[in-house]
Design an enzyme around this catalytic site. Sequence first.
Site, PDB file in Angstrom:
ATOM      1  N   ARG A   1      20.986 -21.180  80.621  1.00  0.00           N
ATOM      2  CA  ARG A   1      20.069 -20.702  79.590  1.00  0.00           C
ATOM      3  C   ARG A   1      20.204 -19.199  79.344  1.00  0.00           C
ATOM      4  O   ARG A   1      20.029 -18.396  80.260  1.00  0.00           O
ATOM      5  CB  ARG A   1      18.621 -21.028  79.976  1.00  0.00           C
ATOM      6  CG  ARG A   1      17.629 -20.710  78.874  1.00  0.00           C
ATOM      7  CD  ARG A   1      16.216 -21.150  79.228  1.00  0.00           C
ATOM      8  NE  ARG A   1      15.308 -20.869  78.129  1.00  0.00           N
ATOM      9  CZ  ARG A   1      14.772 -19.669  77.896  1.00  0.00           C
ATOM     10  NH1 ARG A   1      15.032 -18.660  78.708  1.00  0.00           N
ATOM     11  NH2 ARG A   1      13.973 -19.484  76.867  1.00  0.00           N
TER      12      ARG A   1
ATOM     13  N   ARG B   1      26.838 -30.999  53.583  1.00  0.00           N
ATOM     14  CA  ARG B   1      25.641 -30.257  53.993  1.00  0.00           C
ATOM     15  C   ARG B   1      25.688 -29.941  55.481  1.00  0.00           C
ATOM     16  O   ARG B   1      25.288 -28.853  55.910  1.00  0.00           O
ATOM     17  CB  ARG B   1      24.378 -31.044  53.633  1.00  0.00           C
ATOM     18  CG  ARG B   1      23.109 -30.274  53.931  1.00  0.00           C
ATOM     19  CD  ARG B   1      21.880 -30.971  53.395  1.00  0.00           C
ATOM     20  NE  ARG B   1      21.600 -32.210  54.080  1.00  0.00           N
ATOM     21  CZ  ARG B   1      20.674 -33.096  53.690  1.00  0.00           C
ATOM     22  NH1 ARG B   1      19.934 -32.844  52.623  1.00  0.00           N
ATOM     23  NH2 ARG B   1      20.464 -34.204  54.362  1.00  0.00           N
TER      24      ARG B   1
ATOM     25  N   LYS C   1      19.720 -27.462  57.955  1.00  0.00           N
ATOM     26  CA  LYS C   1      19.051 -28.659  58.484  1.00  0.00           C
ATOM     27  C   LYS C   1      19.094 -28.607  60.010  1.00  0.00           C
ATOM     28  O   LYS C   1      19.847 -29.347  60.660  1.00  0.00           O
ATOM     29  CB  LYS C   1      19.701 -29.928  57.918  1.00  0.00           C
ATOM     30  CG  LYS C   1      18.804 -31.157  58.019  1.00  0.00           C
ATOM     31  CD  LYS C   1      19.289 -32.247  57.101  1.00  0.00           C
ATOM     32  CE  LYS C   1      18.564 -33.572  57.286  1.00  0.00           C
ATOM     33  NZ  LYS C   1      17.131 -33.552  57.039  1.00  0.00           N
TER      34      LYS C   1
ATOM     35  N   LEU D   1      15.394 -27.433  51.619  1.00  0.00           N
ATOM     36  CA  LEU D   1      16.593 -28.186  51.965  1.00  0.00           C
ATOM     37  C   LEU D   1      17.196 -28.762  50.677  1.00  0.00           C
ATOM     38  O   LEU D   1      16.465 -29.279  49.831  1.00  0.00           O
ATOM     39  CB  LEU D   1      16.240 -29.331  52.920  1.00  0.00           C
ATOM     40  CG  LEU D   1      17.457 -30.107  53.416  1.00  0.00           C
ATOM     41  CD1 LEU D   1      18.217 -29.286  54.456  1.00  0.00           C
ATOM     42  CD2 LEU D   1      17.061 -31.449  54.006  1.00  0.00           C
TER      43      LEU D   1
ATOM     44  N   TYR E   1      21.306 -31.432  62.220  1.00  0.00           N
ATOM     45  CA  TYR E   1      21.323 -32.892  62.176  1.00  0.00           C
ATOM     46  C   TYR E   1      21.471 -33.393  60.749  1.00  0.00           C
ATOM     47  O   TYR E   1      21.339 -32.616  59.788  1.00  0.00           O
ATOM     48  CB  TYR E   1      20.058 -33.461  62.821  1.00  0.00           C
ATOM     49  CG  TYR E   1      18.801 -33.372  61.960  1.00  0.00           C
ATOM     50  CD1 TYR E   1      18.142 -32.157  61.781  1.00  0.00           C
ATOM     51  CD2 TYR E   1      18.286 -34.493  61.328  1.00  0.00           C
ATOM     52  CE1 TYR E   1      17.005 -32.089  60.997  1.00  0.00           C
ATOM     53  CE2 TYR E   1      17.141 -34.429  60.548  1.00  0.00           C
ATOM     54  CZ  TYR E   1      16.513 -33.223  60.387  1.00  0.00           C
ATOM     55  OH  TYR E   1      15.388 -33.139  59.605  1.00  0.00           O
TER      56      TYR E   1
ATOM     57  N   GLU F   1       8.474 -27.630  49.432  1.00  0.00           N
ATOM     58  CA  GLU F   1       8.921 -29.023  49.577  1.00  0.00           C
ATOM     59  C   GLU F   1       8.016 -29.700  50.592  1.00  0.00           C
ATOM     60  O   GLU F   1       7.075 -29.104  51.116  1.00  0.00           O
ATOM     61  CB  GLU F   1      10.383 -29.082  50.028  1.00  0.00           C
ATOM     62  CG  GLU F   1      10.610 -28.446  51.396  1.00  0.00           C
ATOM     63  CD  GLU F   1      12.058 -28.493  51.857  1.00  0.00           C
ATOM     64  OE1 GLU F   1      12.785 -29.425  51.480  1.00  0.00           O
ATOM     65  OE2 GLU F   1      12.439 -27.584  52.623  1.00  0.00           O
TER      66      GLU F   1
END
Length: 288
Positions: free
Chosen positions: A100, A52, A148, A206, A33, A181
């Site tokens: 799945r 990114r 991310k 990140l 995301y 972070e």
Amino acid sequence: MSRIAYTNGQYVRQADAMVNIEDRGYQFADGVYEVIAVANGRLVDGEQHFDRLERSLEGLRMDPPCGRHILPLIIMQVLRRNHIVQGFIYLQITRGVAPRNFAFPPPDTASSLVVIAGRKNLPASLDMAQGVKIVTVPETRWSRPDIKTVSLLASVLAKQEAIDRGAYEAWFVDKAGTITEGASSNAWIVVDGKEIVTRPLGQDILAGITRQTLISLARESNLKVTERPFSINEALAAKEAFVTSTTAFVMPVVAIDDTQIGDGKPGDVAIQLFDAYRRYIDQATDGL
Ligand code: PDD
């Protein structure tokens, strides 16, 4: 008025937007995301966010849902349909819908793309800001937080622990005793001689877009920025601390684990950097 979201080729009322229950994002958190700020109807550092996003997709060996040049067109449509000139975009791509199975689905499985926009006033100044509290928590995330991914459980738990302890953000501390972070932000301190310190890029944090822009702005203002790990003890003894993110911009930290930082008020360097960042956003998104 109902908000409009984009899901897989369609602009729909957000209340009617549906995700298939076999979407791999839902079952495996198999997705990535981005959160991008919108100012003056434009994306703040959009290209850096798309760079990114591409790195995150590569990191998960996931196909993009469309060409890179299509994404801004979809985002702009979502902004227009929601009449948003100031706020945020949330964009999520998952490995698509398939029965799945841990292994990747067949190669012809289309990635899913969702874009949501929200109207919100961006932080305008730190004039009234009192600064925020941080708690430290052990680093419990997987070994690739540079990707991310929507797999955010350790960060969700850390953020809730921060809130339960009356704080704004949690800083992860690795086995070496250094801060990696925040749960949803990059971590910074200011030490003697106004040296600004933040952890270097690597697989353990990140690559914050705000972080990168702020490093450039700080250096343009002849401030000294050093990218090196810093320990929890160094942070506790720092003159200033702050966090950066797309949503918070530059947020001064006035206490870490109940230890007051500096004089317990937002520090000069944080205020200077906030102002520089705010000016940068206004200039970068100004004009036609
Ligand atoms: N979070 N580190 C982590 C773990 C983050 O989740 C974020 C952003 C950042 C700051 O990155 P940037 O400056 O590019 O926003 C650092 C976003 C805002 C979120 O998940 O909502």
